[in-house]
Motif scaffolding. Structure first.
Motif, PDB file in Angstrom:
ATOM      1  N   TRP A  58     -26.053  69.285 145.963  1.00 20.12           N
ATOM      2  CA  TRP A  58     -27.309  68.785 146.553  1.00 20.12           C
ATOM      3  C   TRP A  58     -28.426  68.779 145.527  1.00 20.12           C
ATOM      4  N   LYS A 118     -34.397  58.287 139.742  1.00 14.44           N
ATOM      5  CA  LYS A 118     -34.469  56.899 140.216  1.00 14.44           C
ATOM      6  C   LYS A 118     -35.898  56.496 140.561  1.00 14.44           C
ATOM      7  N   HIS A 129     -29.884  53.324 138.175  1.00 16.50           N
ATOM      8  CA  HIS A 129     -30.026  52.563 139.425  1.00 16.50           C
ATOM      9  C   HIS A 129     -28.712  51.958 139.900  1.00 16.50           C
ATOM     10  N   ASP A 188     -24.374  54.780 142.819  1.00 13.60           N
ATOM     11  CA  ASP A 188     -24.374  54.797 144.277  1.00 13.60           C
ATOM     12  C   ASP A 188     -24.514  56.249 144.752  1.00 13.60           C
ATOM     13  N   ASP A 189     -25.611  56.552 145.448  1.00 18.79           N
ATOM     14  CA  ASP A 189     -25.906  57.928 145.866  1.00 18.79           C
ATOM     15  C   ASP A 189     -24.832  58.554 146.763  1.00 18.79           C
ATOM     16  N   ASN A 190     -24.006  57.714 147.362  1.00 23.86           N
ATOM     17  CA  ASN A 190     -22.962  58.261 148.238  1.00 23.86           C
ATOM     18  C   ASN A 190     -21.757  58.762 147.464  1.00 23.86           C
ATOM     19  N   PHE A 238     -21.673  62.296 141.548  1.00 24.35           N
ATOM     20  CA  PHE A 238     -22.322  61.996 140.285  1.00 24.35           C
ATOM     21  C   PHE A 238     -21.447  62.341 139.081  1.00 24.35           C
ATOM     22  N   VAL A 270     -31.185  63.299 140.846  1.00 24.41           N
ATOM     23  CA  VAL A 270     -30.876  61.898 140.580  1.00 24.41           C
ATOM     24  C   VAL A 270     -31.846  60.989 141.340  1.00 24.41           C
ATOM     25  N   LYS A 271     -32.169  61.371 142.577  1.00 26.56           N
ATOM     26  CA  LYS A 271     -33.144  60.589 143.351  1.00 26.56           C
ATOM     27  C   LYS A 271     -34.500  60.571 142.650  1.00 26.56           C
ATOM     28  N   ARG A 303     -27.999  65.792 143.425  1.00 24.42           N
ATOM     29  CA  ARG A 303     -28.363  64.652 144.263  1.00 24.42           C
ATOM     30  C   ARG A 303     -29.884  64.433 144.294  1.00 24.42           C
ATOM     31  N   GLU A 304     -30.602  65.539 144.508  1.00 22.27           N
ATOM     32  CA  GLU A 304     -32.068  65.466 144.539  1.00 22.27           C
ATOM     33  C   GLU A 304     -32.628  65.015 143.198  1.00 22.27           C
TER      34      GLU A 304
END
Lengths: 187, 82
Positions: free
Chosen positions: A3, A13, A61, A64-66, A69, A9-10, A6-7
């Protein structure tokens, strides 16, 4: 830890470059190790390892966030490594494959961290020997063996990283295990 | 069972977690009666353990700094999207 990445990477972006520093810090040793074991020398590992993160940043970009990584990152690294191996001159390539002496002292240094002094020498020699045998495998077997047993990806993930069918991953891992078995059976 | 092909194939499938119960039993029964295959199987499992025992390699201390310095500058248009 997933997580957190994930955060980050967001955030990257959204344009936050400093968040990418945490991503690099988190994966740097894994990616460097992968490049090092594939290429067999420090200089190239550093070069390709850094290039991996730069490409990841530039192309963030398209991630794909799903998806996972690390799989995406290893795919970039693997493509760059394969590209580098292809560009090598044949003589240099063979030399780097068989010898790989550049790394032996470094493996030893790293192995020293959690060992008692009296265990060191013996442990180093065996680790160096195994490392050399892995390095001596043809790249297509070496990559799957490393991804499976040192980096602990599933066979399906390896198929995504290398962009080859699952059946091919299995064939390569079988042959890689057999080749290593023959090299290590007398250890 | 043909040791050189079938049994060895089953061993690899086992190592990849691809065997169903029935095949696993077949392999187990064979290993109990075939010393050569027992040895082969043991060597394969030991090979994996040996590979996993090799040390981790760390990136140089300045690795992350170098990456960050080589990144292209942040784009203003992207920043304003926050």
């Amino acid at each position: 830890m997933d997580w957190m990445i994930r955060e980050k990477v967001k955030q990257v972006k959204r344009g936050d470059q400093s968040a990418f520093a945490d991503v690099v810090t988190f994966y740097q040793h894994k990616i460097y190790q992968h490049c090092y074991r594939m290429l067999g020398n420090r200089h190239e590992a550093e070069d390709i390892g850094q290039e991996t993160f730069i490409r990841a940043y530039v192309n963030i970009h398209s991630f794909d966030d799903n998806r996972k990584f690390s799989t995406w990152l290893y795919r970039i690294a693997t493509n760059l490594v394969i590209d580098r191996i292809r560009k090598r001159k044949p003589d240099y390539y063979l030399d780097a494959e068989i010898k790989g002496t550049d790394g032996l002292t470094m493996y030893s240094q790293l192995a020293a961290d959690n060992r008692l002094p009296e265990e060191e020498v013996e442990g180093w020699e065996l680790q160096d020997y195994i490392t050399e045998k892995i390095a001596g495998l043809p790249p297509k077997y070496r990559s799957v063996i490393m991804l499976r047993y040192l980096e602990e990806f599933s066979l399906k993930e390896i198929s995504e990283i290398l962009d080859i069918p699952l059946g091919t991953v299995k064939t390569r891992i079988h042959r890689g295990r057999e080749a290593l078995r023959k090299k290590l059976r007398h250890v | 069972m043909d040791c050189s092909t079938e049994a060895i194939q089953l061993m690899h499938q086992y190592l990849d977690g691809d065997l169903v119960k029935q095949e696993e039993d077949k392999l187990r029964v064979h290993l109990e009666e075939c010393e050569a295959c027992q040895k082969h199987f043991h060597e394969l499992k030991r090979t994996i353990t040996l590979v996993q025992s090799t040390g981790q390699i760390a990136a140089p201390d300045d690795f992350a700094d170098h990456v960050m310095k080589r990144l292209p500058a942040e784009k203003k248009s992207v920043k304003s999207m926050r």
